[in-house]
Scaffold this motif. Sequence first.
Motif, PDB file in Angstrom:
ATOM      1  N   TRP A  65       0.820  -1.212   0.000  1.00 50.97           N
ATOM      2  CA  TRP A  65       0.000   0.000   0.000  1.00 50.97           C
ATOM      3  C   TRP A  65       0.849   1.255   0.000  1.00 50.97           C
ATOM      4  N   TRP A  66       1.988   1.256   0.691  1.00 44.83           N
ATOM      5  CA  TRP A  66       2.888   2.414   0.590  1.00 44.83           C
ATOM      6  C   TRP A  66       3.263   2.669  -0.865  1.00 44.83           C
ATOM      7  N   THR A  67       3.501   1.586  -1.609  1.00 51.28           N
ATOM      8  CA  THR A  67       3.905   1.709  -3.002  1.00 51.28           C
ATOM      9  C   THR A  67       2.728   2.111  -3.884  1.00 51.28           C
ATOM     10  N   LEU A  68       1.611   1.420  -3.745  1.00 51.39           N
ATOM     11  CA  LEU A  68       0.465   1.694  -4.605  1.00 51.39           C
ATOM     12  C   LEU A  68      -0.066   3.111  -4.400  1.00 51.39           C
ATOM     13  N   PHE A  69      -0.147   3.551  -3.139  1.00 52.02           N
ATOM     14  CA  PHE A  69      -0.695   4.874  -2.858  1.00 52.02           C
ATOM     15  C   PHE A  69       0.327   5.985  -3.087  1.00 52.02           C
ATOM     16  N   GLY A  70       1.611   5.629  -3.223  1.00 51.50           N
ATOM     17  CA  GLY A  70       2.613   6.630  -3.578  1.00 51.50           C
ATOM     18  C   GLY A  70       3.398   7.213  -2.427  1.00 51.50           C
ATOM     19  N   ASP A  71       3.381   6.572  -1.268  1.00 52.72           N
ATOM     20  CA  ASP A  71       4.227   7.036  -0.164  1.00 52.72           C
ATOM     21  C   ASP A  71       5.696   6.731  -0.431  1.00 52.72           C
ATOM     22  N   ILE A  72       5.971   5.678  -1.208  1.00 49.27           N
ATOM     23  CA  ILE A  72       7.333   5.370  -1.622  1.00 49.27           C
ATOM     24  C   ILE A  72       7.341   5.057  -3.118  1.00 49.27           C
ATOM     25  N   ARG A  73       8.510   5.166  -3.722  1.00 49.23           N
ATOM     26  CA  ARG A  73       8.661   4.873  -5.145  1.00 49.23           C
ATOM     27  C   ARG A  73       8.974   3.383  -5.333  1.00 49.23           C
ATOM     28  N   ALA A  74       9.027   2.978  -6.584  1.00 46.83           N
ATOM     29  CA  ALA A  74       9.455   1.614  -6.921  1.00 46.83           C
ATOM     30  C   ALA A  74      10.977   1.573  -6.860  1.00 46.83           C
ATOM     31  N   ASP A  75      11.501   1.526  -5.639  1.00 45.09           N
ATOM     32  CA  ASP A  75      12.935   1.602  -5.400  1.00 45.09           C
ATOM     33  C   ASP A  75      13.264   0.732  -4.194  1.00 45.09           C
ATOM     34  N   ALA A  76      14.228  -0.179  -4.358  1.00 46.62           N
ATOM     35  CA  ALA A  76      14.511  -1.148  -3.300  1.00 46.62           C
ATOM     36  C   ALA A  76      15.022  -0.474  -2.031  1.00 46.62           C
ATOM     37  N   GLU A  77      15.989   0.417  -2.167  1.00 47.04           N
ATOM     38  CA  GLU A  77      16.553   1.034  -0.970  1.00 47.04           C
ATOM     39  C   GLU A  77      15.519   1.885  -0.234  1.00 47.04           C
ATOM     40  N   GLU A  78      14.674   2.567  -0.985  1.00 45.35           N
ATOM     41  CA  GLU A  78      13.616   3.348  -0.352  1.00 45.35           C
ATOM     42  C   GLU A  78      12.620   2.433   0.359  1.00 45.35           C
ATOM     43  N   ALA A  79      12.306   1.303  -0.275  1.00 47.16           N
ATOM     44  CA  ALA A  79      11.387   0.343   0.344  1.00 47.16           C
ATOM     45  C   ALA A  79      11.972  -0.208   1.642  1.00 47.16           C
ATOM     46  N   PHE A  80      13.238  -0.591   1.621  1.00 44.37           N
ATOM     47  CA  PHE A  80      13.864  -1.137   2.823  1.00 44.37           C
ATOM     48  C   PHE A  80      13.948  -0.081   3.928  1.00 44.37           C
ATOM     49  N   ALA A  81      14.333   1.143   3.562  1.00 44.77           N
ATOM     50  CA  ALA A  81      14.453   2.202   4.565  1.00 44.77           C
ATOM     51  C   ALA A  81      13.110   2.515   5.205  1.00 44.77           C
ATOM     52  N   HIS A  82      12.068   2.597   4.386  1.00 48.03           N
ATOM     53  CA  HIS A  82      10.731   2.899   4.901  1.00 48.03           C
ATOM     54  C   HIS A  82      10.238   1.758   5.806  1.00 48.03           C
ATOM     55  N   THR A  83      10.493   0.530   5.375  1.00 44.95           N
ATOM     56  CA  THR A  83      10.082  -0.637   6.163  1.00 44.95           C
ATOM     57  C   THR A  83      10.814  -0.675   7.500  1.00 44.95           C
ATOM     58  N   ARG A  84      12.113  -0.448   7.471  1.00 42.34           N
ATOM     59  CA  ARG A  84      12.890  -0.472   8.717  1.00 42.34           C
ATOM     60  C   ARG A  84      12.413   0.600   9.687  1.00 42.34           C
ATOM     61  N   ARG A  85      12.188   1.811   9.177  1.00 42.94           N
ATOM     62  CA  ARG A  85      11.733   2.883  10.057  1.00 42.94           C
ATOM     63  C   ARG A  85      10.381   2.553  10.670  1.00 42.94           C
ATOM     64  N   ALA A  86       9.447   2.097   9.829  1.00 45.53           N
ATOM     65  CA  ALA A  86       8.104   1.791  10.325  1.00 45.53           C
ATOM     66  C   ALA A  86       8.137   0.659  11.351  1.00 45.53           C
ATOM     67  N   MET A  87       8.919  -0.391  11.075  1.00 41.44           N
ATOM     68  CA  MET A  87       8.964  -1.520  12.007  1.00 41.44           C
ATOM     69  C   MET A  87       9.642  -1.132  13.317  1.00 41.44           C
ATOM     70  N   ARG A  88      10.692  -0.333  13.242  1.00 47.74           N
ATOM     71  CA  ARG A  88      11.354   0.142  14.467  1.00 47.74           C
ATOM     72  C   ARG A  88      10.370   0.919  15.339  1.00 47.74           C
ATOM     73  N   GLU A  89       9.639   1.811  14.711  1.00 51.63           N
ATOM     74  CA  GLU A  89       8.673   2.617  15.467  1.00 51.63           C
ATOM     75  C   GLU A  89       7.594   1.737  16.079  1.00 51.63           C
TER      76      GLU A  89
END
Length: 402
Positions: free
Chosen positions: A339-363
């Motif tokens: 949903w982050w990708t489909l709705f446009g919170d992140i781009r189709a980019d691996a490093e951005e996906a990993f960074a966003h996932t890590r931040r969200a999971m840490r929080e």
Amino acid sequence: MTTPPVSPPAPLISLTWTDHATGCRGHLVVDRLVRGVSSGGLRMRQGCTLEEVAGLARGMTMKEALHFDADRPGARYIPLGGAKGGIDCDPRDPAAYGVLVRYLRAMRPYIESVWTTGEDLGLSQDLVDRAAAEAGLVSTVQAVYPLLDDEAGARRRLADAFALEVDGIGLDELVGGCGVAEAALAALDRDGVAYEGARVALQGLGTMGGATARFLSRAGLRVVAVADVKGTIANPAGLDVEALLAARDAHGTVDRGALRAGDRELPADAWLAQDAEVLVPAAVSYAVDGVNQAGIRARWVVEAANMPVLPEAEALLAARGITVLPDVVVNSGTNAWWWWTLFGDIRADAEEAFAHTRRAMRELVGLVLARAAADGCSPRAAAHAVAADRLPVMAERFGWYR
């Protein structure tokens, strides 16, 4: 006087389908709708029951709510309701694909209108997409299209993300394992345990388990055991994770010809009793029960699979000082990434996906563990409490259909 437990409210939709060709049964449970739509994967395994699917659908409602952040400015993804599908069929059966196509054809009205779905236990996204096309569906997530500002752009962005590979593995397979690994690392940080040399044992080397093993290994942990349908592969000095990943089939079964001299083949349940700081059940539901939990020596059990630890086992583990990080937190990253990708919170980019996932999971892990400490309860109870706090806000803002 003891207050009786409150039963969860009945789901909005609960149905069972019978395949006319094989007699196999399939289930769909839509637990709740938010903005008229629900989210939850489709699994295929022999023995799958309506009760199991209902529990998974309730879990999806919790996962969606846990990723709702009312205070984050600019977030486009607004969590959905929870749902789940399940088919009682062995995915290795030659008839399984036909069953999948007929199930999706039968569920087409729900997929077109209220249920967005994707791969889960026993199924790959490629297989689900191929069967969905044969069943006449535009997409397995088409119910969410009316909520998108730019449907064509959103679909293109998600397709681009699914086309990405990192070191030979698809991004869609890796993001879930990234989230699981980050949850485990957050738990180790909280206990002050160094990553280097910390040991981990996993059940399952499929999509979720394989990616989790890769991320934990690359963080410095030593993977000492993995289990698949053939049994457990163990090496106290550490397994060659990349070699095992390269030697697995589509169902996560490792070719034993790839084992090294120091690798041992052990019985199926041997992964449970390994000397390890972290235990990751990443395969089937109900893997840890009141009996086999007695062999667990890990400090943390990190639920990468859905519902792998039975409630009785979790209570017994807690009494021995072993903490279970619950599935509604640990494996929620895959669903959120879609949903982050489909709705446009992140781009189709691996490093951005990993960074966003890590931040969200840490929080999220930090919030849940802090709530558990403050309330004197388990992380699972704390996660449900956090979700329960967020559900009324979602209902007020976006509509909540029971």
